[in-house]
Scaffold this motif. Structure first.
Motif, PDB file in Angstrom:
ATOM      1  N   GLY A 134      -4.708  14.585   3.549  1.00  0.00           N
ATOM      2  CA  GLY A 134      -5.822  14.526   4.347  1.00  0.00           C
ATOM      3  C   GLY A 134      -6.670  13.402   3.704  1.00  0.00           C
ATOM      4  O   GLY A 134      -7.170  12.397   4.555  1.00  0.00           O
TER       5      GLY A 134
ATOM      6  N   SER B 149      -4.511  18.820   6.499  1.00  0.00           N
ATOM      7  CA  SER B 149      -4.697  17.386   6.420  1.00  0.00           C
ATOM      8  C   SER B 149      -5.634  16.965   7.677  1.00  0.00           C
ATOM      9  O   SER B 149      -6.462  16.140   7.103  1.00  0.00           O
ATOM     10  CB  SER B 149      -3.432  16.802   6.700  1.00  0.00           C
TER      11      SER B 149
ATOM     12  N   LEU C 283      -4.618  10.280   4.522  1.00  0.00           N
ATOM     13  CA  LEU C 283      -4.856  10.265   6.116  1.00  0.00           C
ATOM     14  C   LEU C 283      -6.048   9.300   6.240  1.00  0.00           C
ATOM     15  O   LEU C 283      -6.006   8.294   6.928  1.00  0.00           O
ATOM     16  CB  LEU C 283      -4.786  11.368   6.838  1.00  0.00           C
ATOM     17  N   SER C 284      -7.116   9.614   5.636  1.00  0.00           N
ATOM     18  CA  SER C 284      -8.437   8.834   5.826  1.00  0.00           C
ATOM     19  C   SER C 284      -8.033   7.518   5.206  1.00  0.00           C
ATOM     20  O   SER C 284      -8.759   6.386   5.808  1.00  0.00           O
ATOM     21  CB  SER C 284      -9.561   9.889   5.048  1.00  0.00           C
TER      22      SER C 284
ATOM     23  N   ALA D 142      -9.242  15.047   6.872  1.00  0.00           N
ATOM     24  CA  ALA D 142      -9.498  13.585   7.101  1.00  0.00           C
ATOM     25  C   ALA D 142     -10.618  13.713   8.141  1.00  0.00           C
ATOM     26  O   ALA D 142     -11.264  12.522   8.001  1.00  0.00           O
ATOM     27  CB  ALA D 142      -8.060  13.164   7.963  1.00  0.00           C
TER      28      ALA D 142
END
Length: 524
Positions: free
Chosen positions: A49, A278, A52-53, A282
Protein backbone atom coordinates in the motif's frame (compact mmCIF):
# COMPACT_ATOMS: atom_id res chain seq x y z
CA UNK A 1 16.07 32.02 -7.88
CA UNK A 2 18.09 32.27 -4.71
CA UNK A 3 18.52 28.62 -3.80
CA UNK A 4 21.86 27.03 -2.99
CA UNK A 5 22.64 24.84 -5.98
CA UNK A 6 25.34 22.92 -4.10
CA UNK A 7 22.96 21.98 -1.27
CA UNK A 8 20.28 20.93 -3.77
CA UNK A 9 22.65 18.70 -5.73
CA UNK A 10 24.23 17.15 -2.62
CA UNK A 11 20.82 16.16 -1.18
CA UNK A 12 19.75 14.78 -4.55
CA UNK A 13 23.04 12.90 -5.02
CA UNK A 14 22.83 11.30 -1.58
CA UNK A 15 19.30 10.07 -2.30
CA UNK A 16 20.25 8.59 -5.68
CA UNK A 17 23.29 6.78 -4.28
CA UNK A 18 21.33 5.46 -1.29
CA UNK A 19 18.47 4.14 -3.39
CA UNK A 20 20.79 2.62 -5.98
CA UNK A 21 22.48 0.71 -3.13
CA UNK A 22 19.08 -0.49 -1.85
CA UNK A 23 18.07 -1.50 -5.39
CA UNK A 24 21.32 -3.41 -5.90
CA UNK A 25 20.99 -5.30 -2.59
CA UNK A 26 17.34 -6.17 -3.21
CA UNK A 27 17.94 -7.09 -6.85
CA UNK A 28 20.84 -9.42 -6.03
CA UNK A 29 18.27 -11.90 -4.70
CA UNK A 30 16.32 -12.03 -7.98
CA UNK A 31 16.56 -15.75 -8.81
CA UNK A 32 13.43 -16.31 -10.95
CA UNK A 33 11.13 -14.50 -13.36
CA UNK A 34 8.62 -14.23 -10.50
CA UNK A 35 11.24 -12.40 -8.42
CA UNK A 36 12.01 -9.97 -11.24
CA UNK A 37 8.38 -9.27 -12.26
CA UNK A 38 6.47 -9.60 -8.98
CA UNK A 39 9.11 -9.63 -6.19
CA UNK A 40 8.16 -13.25 -5.50
CA UNK A 41 4.78 -11.99 -4.14
CA UNK A 42 6.65 -11.37 -0.88
CA UNK A 43 5.32 -7.96 0.23
CA UNK A 44 2.58 -7.45 2.82
CA UNK A 45 -0.54 -5.40 2.16
CA UNK A 46 0.79 -2.50 4.24
CA UNK A 47 4.16 -2.49 2.44
CA UNK A 48 2.50 -2.72 -0.95
CA UNK A 49 0.00 0.00 0.00
CA UNK A 50 2.86 2.38 0.80
CA UNK A 51 4.58 1.33 -2.44
CA UNK A 52 1.31 1.85 -4.34
CA UNK A 53 1.03 5.37 -3.00
CA UNK A 54 4.70 5.90 -3.87
CA UNK A 55 4.06 4.56 -7.37
CA UNK A 56 0.93 6.64 -7.87
CA UNK A 57 1.94 9.92 -6.22
CA UNK A 58 3.94 11.13 -9.16
CA UNK A 59 5.31 14.46 -10.34
CA UNK A 60 1.73 15.20 -11.43
CA UNK A 61 0.60 15.02 -7.82
CA UNK A 62 3.43 16.85 -6.11
CA UNK A 63 4.41 19.43 -8.74
CA UNK A 64 1.48 19.56 -11.16
CA UNK A 65 -1.43 19.67 -8.72
CA UNK A 66 0.24 22.06 -6.30
CA UNK A 67 0.95 24.35 -9.26
CA UNK A 68 -2.53 23.96 -10.69
CA UNK A 69 -4.10 24.88 -7.34
CA UNK A 70 -1.79 27.90 -7.06
CA UNK A 71 -2.79 29.11 -10.53
CA UNK A 72 -6.37 27.86 -10.93
CA UNK A 73 -7.49 27.60 -7.30
CA UNK A 74 -10.57 25.45 -6.77
CA UNK A 75 -10.45 23.97 -10.27
CA UNK A 76 -6.88 22.77 -9.69
CA UNK A 77 -8.01 20.82 -6.61
CA UNK A 78 -10.47 18.86 -8.74
CA UNK A 79 -7.58 16.63 -9.86
CA UNK A 80 -6.99 15.61 -6.24
CA UNK A 81 -10.64 14.77 -5.62
CA UNK A 82 -10.87 12.65 -8.77
CA UNK A 83 -7.74 10.65 -7.96
CA UNK A 84 -8.74 9.87 -4.36
CA UNK A 85 -12.30 8.78 -5.22
CA UNK A 86 -11.05 6.68 -8.14
CA UNK A 87 -9.40 4.19 -5.79
CA UNK A 88 -12.82 2.99 -4.63
CA UNK A 89 -13.28 1.40 -8.06
CA UNK A 90 -9.99 -0.44 -7.67
CA UNK A 91 -10.91 -1.57 -4.16
CA UNK A 92 -14.43 -2.81 -4.89
CA UNK A 93 -14.10 -4.26 -8.40
CA UNK A 94 -10.56 -4.68 -9.68
CA UNK A 95 -7.89 -5.56 -7.09
CA UNK A 96 -9.10 -8.90 -5.70
CA UNK A 97 -10.27 -10.40 -8.99
CA UNK A 98 -7.15 -9.27 -10.82
CA UNK A 99 -4.81 -10.69 -8.15
CA UNK A 100 -6.59 -14.05 -8.19
CA UNK A 101 -6.73 -14.39 -11.97
CA UNK A 102 -3.36 -13.15 -13.23
CA UNK A 103 0.29 -13.87 -12.53
CA UNK A 104 2.56 -11.07 -13.74
CA UNK A 105 0.79 -8.76 -16.22
CA UNK A 106 -2.62 -7.51 -17.33
CA UNK A 107 -2.28 -9.77 -20.38
CA UNK A 108 -2.56 -12.81 -18.08
CA UNK A 109 -6.08 -11.71 -17.13
CA UNK A 110 -7.35 -10.53 -20.52
CA UNK A 111 -6.06 -13.64 -22.33
CA UNK A 112 -7.22 -16.13 -19.69
CA UNK A 113 -10.28 -17.37 -21.59
CA UNK A 114 -9.41 -15.95 -25.03
CA UNK A 115 -7.01 -16.91 -27.83
CA UNK A 116 -3.66 -16.23 -26.22
CA UNK A 117 -1.44 -14.81 -28.94
CA UNK A 118 -3.54 -11.93 -30.40
CA UNK A 119 -4.86 -10.83 -26.99
CA UNK A 120 -1.46 -10.87 -25.28
CA UNK A 121 0.06 -8.93 -28.19
CA UNK A 122 -2.74 -6.33 -27.97
CA UNK A 123 -2.42 -6.05 -24.17
CA UNK A 124 1.34 -5.54 -24.49
CA UNK A 125 0.92 -2.86 -27.18
CA UNK A 126 -1.59 -0.94 -25.07
CA UNK A 127 0.59 -1.23 -21.96
CA UNK A 128 3.61 0.14 -23.83
CA UNK A 129 1.66 3.11 -25.22
CA UNK A 130 0.08 4.04 -21.86
CA UNK A 131 3.41 3.68 -20.05
CA UNK A 132 5.15 5.92 -22.57
CA UNK A 133 2.44 8.60 -22.25
CA UNK A 134 2.79 8.53 -18.48
CA UNK A 135 6.60 8.56 -18.59
CA UNK A 136 6.66 11.55 -20.93
CA UNK A 137 4.74 13.50 -18.27
CA UNK A 138 7.19 12.46 -15.54
CA UNK A 139 10.19 13.39 -17.68
CA UNK A 140 8.66 16.81 -18.36
CA UNK A 141 8.33 17.22 -14.58
CA UNK A 142 11.99 16.30 -14.14
CA UNK A 143 13.00 18.95 -16.65
CA UNK A 144 10.92 21.59 -14.86
CA UNK A 145 12.26 20.67 -11.43
CA UNK A 146 15.93 20.66 -12.38
CA UNK A 147 15.45 23.88 -14.34
CA UNK A 148 14.41 25.45 -11.05
CA UNK A 149 17.12 23.73 -8.99
CA UNK A 150 19.99 24.70 -11.28
CA UNK A 151 18.39 27.92 -12.57
CA UNK A 152 18.59 26.48 -16.08
CA UNK A 153 16.56 28.39 -18.66
CA UNK A 154 17.72 26.83 -21.95
CA UNK A 155 15.86 23.90 -23.48
CA UNK A 156 19.16 22.20 -24.34
CA UNK A 157 20.35 22.09 -20.72
CA UNK A 158 16.93 20.83 -19.56
CA UNK A 159 17.12 18.10 -22.21
CA UNK A 160 20.42 16.93 -20.67
CA UNK A 161 18.74 16.79 -17.25
CA UNK A 162 15.87 14.70 -18.64
CA UNK A 163 18.40 12.30 -20.19
CA UNK A 164 20.14 11.87 -16.81
CA UNK A 165 16.80 11.03 -15.17
CA UNK A 166 16.16 8.43 -17.85
CA UNK A 167 19.54 6.77 -17.30
CA UNK A 168 19.09 6.56 -13.51
CA UNK A 169 15.60 5.08 -13.72
CA UNK A 170 16.76 2.44 -16.23
CA UNK A 171 19.51 1.50 -13.75
CA UNK A 172 16.84 1.00 -11.05
CA UNK A 173 14.98 -1.45 -13.27
CA UNK A 174 18.04 -3.30 -14.57
CA UNK A 175 19.59 -3.76 -11.13
CA UNK A 176 16.57 -4.27 -8.90
CA UNK A 177 13.59 -5.63 -10.79
CA UNK A 178 10.26 -5.37 -8.96
CA UNK A 179 11.74 -5.99 -5.51
CA UNK A 180 14.28 -3.19 -5.78
CA UNK A 181 11.80 -0.84 -7.44
CA UNK A 182 9.24 -1.53 -4.70
CA UNK A 183 11.68 -0.61 -1.94
CA UNK A 184 12.52 2.63 -3.77
CA UNK A 185 8.79 3.38 -3.95
CA UNK A 186 8.34 2.65 -0.24
CA UNK A 187 11.26 4.93 0.70
CA UNK A 188 10.03 7.63 -1.65
CA UNK A 189 6.41 7.31 -0.46
CA UNK A 190 7.40 7.77 3.19
CA UNK A 191 9.70 10.71 2.38
CA UNK A 192 7.06 12.40 0.21
CA UNK A 193 4.31 12.09 2.83
CA UNK A 194 6.65 13.35 5.58
CA UNK A 195 7.75 16.22 3.38
CA UNK A 196 4.26 17.47 2.45
CA UNK A 197 3.04 17.00 6.03
CA UNK A 198 5.91 19.09 7.45
CA UNK A 199 5.42 21.85 4.87
CA UNK A 200 1.70 21.87 5.63
CA UNK A 201 2.33 22.20 9.38
CA UNK A 202 4.92 24.97 8.81
CA UNK A 203 2.49 26.82 6.55
CA UNK A 204 -0.44 26.55 8.93
CA UNK A 205 1.81 27.68 11.79
CA UNK A 206 2.93 30.71 9.77
CA UNK A 207 -0.74 31.76 9.44
CA UNK A 208 -1.76 30.97 13.03
CA UNK A 209 -3.10 27.52 12.07
CA UNK A 210 -5.88 29.19 10.15
CA UNK A 211 -6.70 27.88 6.68
CA UNK A 212 -8.98 30.88 6.21
CA UNK A 213 -6.02 33.21 6.69
CA UNK A 214 -4.06 31.35 3.99
CA UNK A 215 -6.98 31.55 1.59
CA UNK A 216 -7.60 35.23 2.29
CA UNK A 217 -3.92 36.07 1.68
CA UNK A 218 -3.91 33.96 -1.48
CA UNK A 219 -6.77 35.97 -2.98
CA UNK A 220 -4.64 39.12 -2.69
CA UNK A 221 -1.72 37.54 -4.59
CA UNK A 222 -3.55 36.77 -7.84
CA UNK A 223 -5.35 38.89 -10.46
CA UNK A 224 -8.31 36.53 -10.06
CA UNK A 225 -9.03 37.79 -6.54
CA UNK A 226 -11.74 35.84 -4.70
CA UNK A 227 -12.67 34.03 -7.91
CA UNK A 228 -9.69 31.74 -7.28
CA UNK A 229 -11.71 30.12 -4.46
CA UNK A 230 -14.73 29.49 -6.69
CA UNK A 231 -15.43 26.89 -9.39
CA UNK A 232 -15.00 27.92 -12.99
CA UNK A 233 -11.60 29.61 -13.28
CA UNK A 234 -10.37 26.93 -15.69
CA UNK A 235 -13.40 24.74 -16.35
CA UNK A 236 -16.23 27.23 -16.29
CA UNK A 237 -17.61 30.11 -18.26
CA UNK A 238 -18.90 28.18 -21.26
CA UNK A 239 -20.76 24.90 -21.89
CA UNK A 240 -17.70 23.55 -23.73
CA UNK A 241 -15.42 24.19 -20.73
CA UNK A 242 -17.89 22.39 -18.44
CA UNK A 243 -18.01 19.48 -20.87
CA UNK A 244 -14.22 19.40 -20.85
CA UNK A 245 -14.29 19.12 -17.06
CA UNK A 246 -16.75 16.19 -17.20
CA UNK A 247 -14.43 14.50 -19.68
CA UNK A 248 -11.43 15.08 -17.39
CA UNK A 249 -13.35 13.78 -14.36
CA UNK A 250 -14.27 10.57 -16.21
CA UNK A 251 -10.64 9.99 -17.17
CA UNK A 252 -9.42 10.54 -13.60
CA UNK A 253 -12.12 8.40 -11.98
CA UNK A 254 -11.87 5.46 -14.37
CA UNK A 255 -8.20 5.64 -15.32
CA UNK A 256 -6.62 4.83 -11.95
CA UNK A 257 -7.95 1.28 -11.75
CA UNK A 258 -6.70 0.51 -15.26
CA UNK A 259 -3.15 1.92 -15.21
CA UNK A 260 -0.79 -0.99 -16.02
CA UNK A 261 1.86 -0.08 -13.42
CA UNK A 262 -0.80 0.16 -10.69
CA UNK A 263 -2.41 -3.15 -11.71
CA UNK A 264 0.96 -4.93 -11.74
CA UNK A 265 1.54 -4.01 -8.09
CA UNK A 266 -1.29 -6.36 -7.03
CA UNK A 267 0.91 -9.32 -7.99
CA UNK A 268 3.58 -8.40 -5.43
CA UNK A 269 1.40 -9.59 -2.52
CA UNK A 270 0.70 -13.26 -1.66
CA UNK A 271 -3.11 -13.25 -1.84
CA UNK A 272 -6.28 -11.28 -2.59
CA UNK A 273 -6.78 -10.26 1.04
CA UNK A 274 -3.42 -8.51 1.03
CA UNK A 275 -4.30 -6.92 -2.33
CA UNK A 276 -7.40 -5.37 -0.72
CA UNK A 277 -5.34 -4.20 2.26
CA UNK A 278 -2.92 -2.61 -0.21
CA UNK A 279 -5.68 -0.46 -1.70
CA UNK A 280 -7.04 0.54 1.73
CA UNK A 281 -3.60 1.66 2.88
CA UNK A 282 -2.91 3.45 -0.40
CA UNK A 283 -6.26 5.27 -0.32
CA UNK A 284 -5.70 6.54 3.23
CA UNK A 285 -2.19 7.74 2.49
CA UNK A 286 -3.22 9.46 -0.73
CA UNK A 287 -6.20 11.18 0.87
CA UNK A 288 -3.79 12.63 3.45
CA UNK A 289 -1.38 13.70 0.73
CA UNK A 290 -3.99 15.43 -1.42
CA UNK A 291 -5.39 17.35 1.55
CA UNK A 292 -1.86 18.63 2.11
CA UNK A 293 -1.60 19.72 -1.55
CA UNK A 294 -4.63 21.96 -0.98
CA UNK A 295 -2.74 23.85 1.75
CA UNK A 296 0.54 23.82 -0.24
CA UNK A 297 -1.10 25.11 -3.43
CA UNK A 298 -2.89 28.02 -1.78
CA UNK A 299 0.12 28.58 0.49
CA UNK A 300 2.35 28.95 -2.57
CA UNK A 301 -0.11 31.47 -3.99
CA UNK A 302 -0.18 33.38 -0.69
CA UNK A 303 3.59 33.54 -0.10
CA UNK A 304 5.04 33.42 -3.62
CA UNK A 305 2.28 34.90 -5.79
CA UNK A 306 0.91 33.82 -9.17
CA UNK A 307 3.22 36.13 -11.17
CA UNK A 308 6.42 34.73 -9.60
CA UNK A 309 5.22 31.16 -10.16
CA UNK A 310 4.36 31.82 -13.80
CA UNK A 311 7.74 33.46 -14.49
CA UNK A 312 9.91 30.82 -12.74
CA UNK A 313 11.72 28.12 -14.75
CA UNK A 314 9.19 25.29 -15.02
CA UNK A 315 6.13 27.55 -14.68
CA UNK A 316 3.23 26.04 -12.70
CA UNK A 317 5.30 22.98 -11.78
CA UNK A 318 7.63 25.22 -9.72
CA UNK A 319 5.03 26.26 -7.12
CA UNK A 320 5.93 23.66 -4.46
CA UNK A 321 9.74 24.14 -4.68
CA UNK A 322 9.35 27.93 -4.64
CA UNK A 323 7.16 27.67 -1.55
CA UNK A 324 9.75 25.40 0.13
CA UNK A 325 12.43 28.03 -0.45
CA UNK A 326 10.17 30.76 0.89
CA UNK A 327 9.35 28.76 4.05
CA UNK A 328 12.65 27.03 4.85
CA UNK A 329 15.36 28.49 2.64
CA UNK A 330 17.93 26.60 0.58
CA UNK A 331 18.04 23.50 2.80
CA UNK A 332 14.28 22.86 2.66
CA UNK A 333 14.32 23.57 -1.09
CA UNK A 334 17.06 20.96 -1.48
CA UNK A 335 15.08 18.39 0.53
CA UNK A 336 11.80 19.10 -1.29
CA UNK A 337 13.50 19.01 -4.68
CA UNK A 338 15.25 15.74 -3.86
CA UNK A 339 11.94 14.22 -2.74
CA UNK A 340 10.23 15.47 -5.91
CA UNK A 341 13.06 14.05 -7.97
CA UNK A 342 12.77 10.76 -6.06
CA UNK A 343 9.08 10.82 -6.89
CA UNK A 344 9.84 11.04 -10.60
CA UNK A 345 12.55 8.38 -10.48
CA UNK A 346 10.40 5.87 -8.59
CA UNK A 347 7.35 6.34 -10.82
CA UNK A 348 9.23 6.10 -14.11
CA UNK A 349 11.10 3.04 -12.80
CA UNK A 350 7.74 1.36 -12.06
CA UNK A 351 6.42 2.31 -15.48
CA UNK A 352 9.55 1.06 -17.24
CA UNK A 353 9.38 -2.24 -15.37
CA UNK A 354 5.71 -2.67 -16.29
CA UNK A 355 6.28 -1.92 -19.98
CA UNK A 356 9.31 -4.20 -20.23
CA UNK A 357 7.62 -7.02 -18.31
CA UNK A 358 4.56 -6.84 -20.55
CA UNK A 359 6.65 -7.11 -23.71
CA UNK A 360 8.90 -9.88 -22.38
CA UNK A 361 6.15 -11.96 -20.72
CA UNK A 362 3.25 -11.42 -23.12
CA UNK A 363 4.97 -10.97 -26.49
CA UNK A 364 8.32 -12.74 -26.22
CA UNK A 365 7.44 -15.63 -23.89
CA UNK A 366 3.84 -16.32 -24.95
CA UNK A 367 3.54 -15.03 -28.53
CA UNK A 368 6.99 -15.61 -30.01
CA UNK A 369 8.05 -18.60 -27.87
CA UNK A 370 4.53 -20.04 -27.46
CA UNK A 371 4.83 -20.20 -23.68
CA UNK A 372 8.08 -22.18 -23.74
CA UNK A 373 10.62 -19.41 -23.13
CA UNK A 374 13.50 -19.97 -20.75
CA UNK A 375 12.91 -17.74 -17.66
CA UNK A 376 16.45 -16.34 -17.84
CA UNK A 377 16.08 -15.34 -21.49
CA UNK A 378 12.67 -13.81 -20.69
CA UNK A 379 14.20 -11.61 -17.98
CA UNK A 380 17.05 -10.70 -20.36
CA UNK A 381 14.50 -9.54 -22.96
CA UNK A 382 12.71 -7.53 -20.25
CA UNK A 383 15.96 -5.74 -19.41
CA UNK A 384 16.68 -4.93 -23.05
CA UNK A 385 13.13 -3.63 -23.45
CA UNK A 386 13.64 -1.41 -20.40
CA UNK A 387 16.58 0.27 -22.13
CA UNK A 388 14.53 0.91 -25.30
CA UNK A 389 11.54 2.24 -23.32
CA UNK A 390 13.89 4.51 -21.38
CA UNK A 391 15.28 6.02 -24.57
CA UNK A 392 11.79 6.63 -25.99
CA UNK A 393 10.60 8.27 -22.77
CA UNK A 394 13.64 10.58 -22.75
CA UNK A 395 12.83 11.76 -26.28
CA UNK A 396 9.15 12.25 -25.40
CA UNK A 397 10.01 14.12 -22.19
CA UNK A 398 12.24 16.53 -24.11
CA UNK A 399 9.41 17.18 -26.60
CA UNK A 400 6.83 17.83 -23.83
CA UNK A 401 9.11 19.87 -21.57
CA UNK A 402 7.31 22.91 -20.11
CA UNK A 403 3.78 21.45 -20.09
CA UNK A 404 1.79 21.16 -16.84
CA UNK A 405 2.55 17.67 -15.58
CA UNK A 406 -0.89 17.01 -14.06
CA UNK A 407 -2.51 17.83 -17.40
CA UNK A 408 -0.17 15.47 -19.31
CA UNK A 409 -0.81 12.65 -16.84
CA UNK A 410 -4.57 13.14 -17.23
CA UNK A 411 -4.14 12.23 -20.91
CA UNK A 412 -2.43 8.96 -19.88
CA UNK A 413 -5.37 8.28 -17.54
CA UNK A 414 -7.79 8.82 -20.42
CA UNK A 415 -5.83 6.33 -22.51
CA UNK A 416 -5.86 3.71 -19.72
CA UNK A 417 -9.56 4.21 -19.05
CA UNK A 418 -10.37 3.98 -22.77
CA UNK A 419 -8.33 0.88 -23.66
CA UNK A 420 -8.05 -1.19 -20.48
CA UNK A 421 -11.05 -0.56 -18.25
CA UNK A 422 -13.84 -1.66 -20.64
CA UNK A 423 -11.85 -4.79 -21.55
CA UNK A 424 -11.24 -5.68 -17.89
CA UNK A 425 -14.92 -5.18 -16.98
CA UNK A 426 -16.15 -7.24 -19.94
CA UNK A 427 -13.59 -10.02 -19.29
CA UNK A 428 -14.62 -10.40 -15.66
CA UNK A 429 -18.37 -9.91 -15.87
CA UNK A 430 -19.68 -10.71 -19.40
CA UNK A 431 -19.84 -14.43 -20.15
CA UNK A 432 -20.32 -13.96 -23.90
CA UNK A 433 -17.26 -11.72 -24.31
CA UNK A 434 -14.78 -13.25 -26.76
CA UNK A 435 -11.41 -12.70 -28.44
CA UNK A 436 -12.80 -10.47 -31.18
CA UNK A 437 -14.52 -8.23 -28.64
CA UNK A 438 -11.31 -8.03 -26.60
CA UNK A 439 -9.27 -6.88 -29.60
CA UNK A 440 -11.90 -4.38 -30.71
CA UNK A 441 -12.14 -2.92 -27.21
CA UNK A 442 -8.36 -2.65 -26.68
CA UNK A 443 -7.44 -1.28 -30.08
CA UNK A 444 -10.62 0.76 -30.54
CA UNK A 445 -10.21 2.50 -27.19
CA UNK A 446 -6.52 3.15 -27.71
CA UNK A 447 -6.81 4.36 -31.31
CA UNK A 448 -9.80 6.64 -30.68
CA UNK A 449 -8.11 8.21 -27.65
CA UNK A 450 -4.82 8.84 -29.47
CA UNK A 451 -6.56 10.33 -32.51
CA UNK A 452 -8.70 12.64 -30.39
CA UNK A 453 -5.68 13.76 -28.34
CA UNK A 454 -3.66 14.41 -31.52
CA UNK A 455 -6.37 16.72 -32.89
CA UNK A 456 -7.30 18.38 -29.59
CA UNK A 457 -6.22 21.70 -28.00
CA UNK A 458 -3.77 19.66 -25.91
CA UNK A 459 -1.51 19.29 -28.95
CA UNK A 460 -2.13 22.38 -31.10
CA UNK A 461 -4.14 25.54 -31.50
CA UNK A 462 -3.68 27.31 -28.14
CA UNK A 463 -0.85 28.98 -26.18
CA UNK A 464 -0.79 26.09 -23.67
CA UNK A 465 -0.60 23.37 -26.37
CA UNK A 466 2.40 21.12 -26.89
CA UNK A 467 2.73 22.72 -30.36
CA UNK A 468 1.46 26.27 -29.78
CA UNK A 469 2.65 27.66 -33.11
CA UNK A 470 0.48 25.42 -35.31
CA UNK A 471 -3.24 24.69 -35.38
CA UNK A 472 -4.70 21.44 -36.71
CA UNK A 473 -7.21 20.75 -33.94
CA UNK A 474 -10.80 19.81 -34.73
CA UNK A 475 -11.77 17.98 -31.52
CA UNK A 476 -12.76 20.69 -29.03
CA UNK A 477 -12.10 18.95 -25.67
CA UNK A 478 -8.70 18.97 -23.97
CA UNK A 479 -9.30 15.49 -22.56
CA UNK A 480 -10.97 12.86 -24.79
CA UNK A 481 -12.34 10.57 -22.05
CA UNK A 482 -15.98 11.56 -22.53
CA UNK A 483 -15.91 10.18 -26.07
CA UNK A 484 -13.18 7.52 -26.12
CA UNK A 485 -14.29 5.58 -23.00
CA UNK A 486 -17.89 4.93 -24.15
CA UNK A 487 -16.53 4.25 -27.66
CA UNK A 488 -14.32 1.48 -26.27
CA UNK A 489 -17.27 -0.12 -24.47
CA UNK A 490 -19.21 0.08 -27.74
CA UNK A 491 -16.33 -1.50 -29.69
CA UNK A 492 -16.11 -4.42 -27.25
CA UNK A 493 -19.85 -5.02 -27.43
CA UNK A 494 -20.03 -4.79 -31.24
CA UNK A 495 -16.88 -6.87 -31.75
CA UNK A 496 -18.35 -9.65 -29.63
CA UNK A 497 -21.78 -9.63 -31.27
CA UNK A 498 -20.41 -9.47 -34.83
CA UNK A 499 -18.05 -12.41 -34.28
CA UNK A 500 -19.11 -16.01 -34.85
CA UNK A 501 -16.64 -17.18 -32.21
CA UNK A 502 -18.30 -18.73 -29.19
CA UNK A 503 -16.90 -18.09 -25.71
CA UNK A 504 -15.60 -21.22 -23.95
CA UNK A 505 -18.09 -21.85 -21.08
CA UNK A 506 -15.64 -24.10 -19.21
CA UNK A 507 -12.88 -21.49 -19.28
CA UNK A 508 -15.36 -18.78 -18.36
CA UNK A 509 -16.58 -20.75 -15.33
CA UNK A 510 -13.01 -21.54 -14.33
CA UNK A 511 -12.05 -17.87 -14.51
CA UNK A 512 -15.10 -16.85 -12.47
CA UNK A 513 -14.32 -19.32 -9.68
CA UNK A 514 -10.64 -18.42 -9.70
CA UNK A 515 -11.27 -14.66 -9.64
CA UNK A 516 -13.61 -14.97 -6.65
CA UNK A 517 -11.77 -17.61 -4.61
CA UNK A 518 -8.16 -17.74 -5.81
CA UNK A 519 -8.40 -21.52 -6.32
CA UNK A 520 -5.85 -22.61 -8.92
CA UNK A 521 -3.83 -19.40 -8.84
CA UNK A 522 -1.11 -20.72 -6.57
CA UNK A 523 -1.86 -18.22 -3.80
CA UNK A 524 -0.31 -18.80 -0.42
Amino acid sequence: MGGNTTVNLVVFGVFVLLTLFVVYRAGSRNATASDYYAAGSSFTGRQNGIALSGDFLSAASFLGISGSIAVNGYDGFLYSIGWVVSWLLGLMIISERLRNTGRFTLGDVLAYRMRQRPVRAAAANVTLVISLFYMVAQMAGAGALMALLLDVHTKGAQAVVIAVVGVVMVLYVLLGGMKGTTWVQIIKGVLLLMCVSLITVFLLGKFGFSLSAILETATRQTPLGERVLEPGVRYGGSPLARLDFISLALALLLGTASLPHVLMRFYTVPNAREARRSVVWATGLMATFYLCTLVIGFGALALVGSDAIAQAPGGENSAAPLLAFEVGGAVLLGVVSAVAFATILAVVAGLTLTASASFAHDVYANVIKHGKADPRSEVRVARLTAVVVGLLSILGGIAANGQNVAFLVALAFALAASANLPTIIYSMFWKRFNTNGTLWSLYGGMASCIVLIAFSPAVSGSPSSILPDVDFQWFPLGNPGLVSIPFSFLCGWLGTLLSKEQADPVKQAEMEVRSLTGIGSGLR
